[in-house]
Design an enzyme around this catalytic site. Structure first.
Site, short mmCIF file in Angstrom:
data_model
loop_
_atom_site.label_atom_id
_atom_site.label_comp_id
_atom_site.label_asym_id
_atom_site.label_seq_id
_atom_site.Cartn_x
_atom_site.Cartn_y
_atom_site.Cartn_z
N GLY A 104 35.81 42.30 41.20
CA GLY A 104 35.83 42.94 42.51
C GLY A 104 35.38 44.39 42.49
O GLY A 104 35.55 45.11 43.47
N HIS A 143 44.91 33.32 36.37
CA HIS A 143 43.99 34.36 36.84
C HIS A 143 44.62 35.74 36.64
O HIS A 143 45.84 35.89 36.77
CB HIS A 143 43.66 34.12 38.32
CG HIS A 143 42.53 34.97 38.80
ND1 HIS A 143 42.70 36.29 39.15
CD2 HIS A 143 41.22 34.70 38.94
CE1 HIS A 143 41.51 36.80 39.50
NE2 HIS A 143 40.60 35.85 39.38
N GLU A 180 44.82 38.18 38.49
CA GLU A 180 45.62 38.65 39.64
C GLU A 180 47.02 38.04 39.61
O GLU A 180 47.99 38.66 40.05
CB GLU A 180 44.87 38.35 40.95
CG GLU A 180 43.68 39.29 41.11
CD GLU A 180 42.49 38.70 41.84
OE1 GLU A 180 42.63 37.68 42.53
OE2 GLU A 180 41.38 39.29 41.71
N GLU A 223 37.12 36.61 32.23
CA GLU A 223 36.98 37.53 33.36
C GLU A 223 37.53 38.90 32.97
O GLU A 223 38.75 39.13 33.07
CB GLU A 223 37.76 37.00 34.58
CG GLU A 223 37.30 35.66 35.07
CD GLU A 223 37.65 35.44 36.54
OE1 GLU A 223 36.72 35.23 37.33
OE2 GLU A 223 38.83 35.52 36.90
N GLY A 266 34.02 35.31 42.65
CA GLY A 266 34.95 35.73 43.70
C GLY A 266 34.18 36.09 44.96
O GLY A 266 33.73 35.22 45.71
N GLY A 267 33.98 37.38 45.16
CA GLY A 267 33.38 37.88 46.40
C GLY A 267 32.13 37.13 46.85
O GLY A 267 32.00 36.77 48.04
N SER A 310 32.26 40.08 39.29
CA SER A 310 31.09 40.62 40.00
C SER A 310 29.80 39.82 39.75
O SER A 310 28.73 40.41 39.68
CB SER A 310 30.90 42.11 39.67
OG SER A 310 32.04 42.85 40.10
N ASN A 357 36.05 30.99 43.54
CA ASN A 357 37.46 31.29 43.77
C ASN A 357 37.55 32.09 45.07
O ASN A 357 37.23 33.28 45.09
CB ASN A 357 38.00 32.10 42.58
CG ASN A 357 39.43 32.56 42.79
OD1 ASN A 357 40.08 32.19 43.78
ND2 ASN A 357 39.93 33.38 41.87
N TRP A 358 37.96 31.40 46.12
CA TRP A 358 37.98 32.05 47.44
C TRP A 358 39.10 33.09 47.53
O TRP A 358 39.15 33.87 48.47
CB TRP A 358 38.19 31.01 48.54
CG TRP A 358 37.08 30.02 48.72
CD1 TRP A 358 36.07 29.71 47.85
CD2 TRP A 358 36.87 29.18 49.87
NE1 TRP A 358 35.26 28.74 48.38
CE2 TRP A 358 35.72 28.39 49.62
CE3 TRP A 358 37.55 29.00 51.08
CZ2 TRP A 358 35.24 27.45 50.53
CZ3 TRP A 358 37.07 28.07 51.99
CH2 TRP A 358 35.92 27.30 51.72
N LYS A 359 40.04 33.05 46.58
CA LYS A 359 41.22 33.93 46.63
C LYS A 359 41.91 33.77 47.98
O LYS A 359 41.86 32.69 48.57
CB LYS A 359 40.82 35.38 46.30
CG LYS A 359 40.06 35.46 44.96
CD LYS A 359 39.91 36.84 44.41
CE LYS A 359 39.14 36.78 43.09
NZ LYS A 359 38.98 38.09 42.46
P1 13P Z 1 34.55 38.93 41.86
O1 13P Z 1 33.39 37.97 41.73
O2 13P Z 1 34.84 39.29 43.29
O3 13P Z 1 34.43 40.09 40.95
O4 13P Z 1 35.87 38.11 41.39
C1 13P Z 1 35.85 37.44 40.17
C2 13P Z 1 37.07 36.62 40.07
O5 13P Z 1 38.16 37.12 39.96
C3 13P Z 1 36.91 35.16 40.13
O6 13P Z 1 38.09 34.50 39.77
#
Ligand code: 13P
Length: 252
Positions: free
Chosen positions: A174, A96, A98, A168, A235-236, A214, A9-11
């Site tokens: 994050g 998600h 977010e 998640e 994510g990251g 993470s 997930n590149w966000k």
């Molecule tokens: P991180 O891997 O940056 O914690 O993000 C997880 C995430 O929200 C994937 O959708």
């Protein structure tokens, strides 16, 4: 045996140049995806078409980070499932944390999108997970149960067996604070049980349940070897070719 699905997930990251750089890096690091593993990239909407053309001839698949529950019309700023399909998407991340947190998405709104995704032939990646305050109050089970049941309301077993559920925990997203493999496995097992109650054990055994929060190359292997962890939503660490390809390899 269930396959492992690793999705990135590149966000809200990567413009066109950044998209090309990351995808070229992934193609170099990961010329083939290991057997029984699928790798999915979920770049921002603006990079989907470019990603699709750069990924031609590779085993990487494409997903989007959100969509609206209608095919077309006066919904300024929204993106429809038909648009996602024509841009080359097979998957779509829905609900998600977010989006729940910053855009006030509710379980019933998310459910309308899950239904629409299935109706148009996209595979939803339905995200669920508790906040730190909820974990500390010992209500993780209730929160996750409500979100899973809410997201799946009215979905028939024939569709449900193809859904991907991403657990998640919000406190792990994050933050660098990863759930321990045991903590994650406990909730994954619970999600499997909830889906078994809804659809029966045979359907529940087919559902891919990803962990997200993470995930990094150094913790991926142990998480991915838990019996009910069938992949990762990253994510990251998906923003760098080195780390995302290492996580893909760890799934093998
Ligand atoms: P991180 O891997 O940056 O914690 O993000 C997880 C995430 O929200 C994937 O959708």
């Amino acid at each position: 045996m269930r396959e492992k699905i690793i999705a990135g997930n590149w966000k809200m990251n990567k413009d066109a140049a950044g998209t090309a750089e990351l995808i070229e890096g992934l193609k170099a690091k990961c010329p083939s995806i290991p057997g029984n593993v699928k790798a999915v990239l979920c770049p921002p909407f603006t990079s989907l078409a470019l990603a699709k053309s750069l990924l031609a001839g590779t085993q990487f698949e494409l997903g989007a980070q959100n969509m609206y529950s209608e095919n077309e019309g006066a919904f300024t700023g929204e993106i429809s499932p038909l648009m996602l399909k024509s841009a080359g998407c097979t998957y779509v991340i829905l609900g998600h944390s977010e989006r729940r947190q910053y855009f006030a998405e509710t379980d019933s709104f998310i459910n309308s999108k899950v239904k629409k995704a299935f109706a148009e032939g996209l595979i939803p990646i339905l995200c669920v997970g508790e906040t730190l305050a909820e974990r500390e109050k010992n209500v993780t089970d209730q929160v996750v149960t409500t979100q899973v049941k809410g997201g799946l309301a009215g979905i028939p077993a024939s569709d449900a067996e193809r859904i991907i559920i991403a657990y998640e925990p919000v406190w792990a997203i994050g933050t660098g604070k990863v759930a321990t493999p045991a903590q994650a496995q406990e909730v994954h097992k619970r999600i499997r049980t909830i889906t078994a109650e809804l659809y029966g054990q045979a359907v529940a055994e087919k559902i891919i349940i990803q962990y997200g929060g993470s995930v990094k190359p150094d913790n991926a292997k142990e998480l991915l070897h838990q019996p009910d962890i069938d992949g990762a939503l990253v994510g990251g660490a998906c923003l760098k070719a080195d780390s995302f390809s290492a996580i893909i390899q760890a799934a093998h």
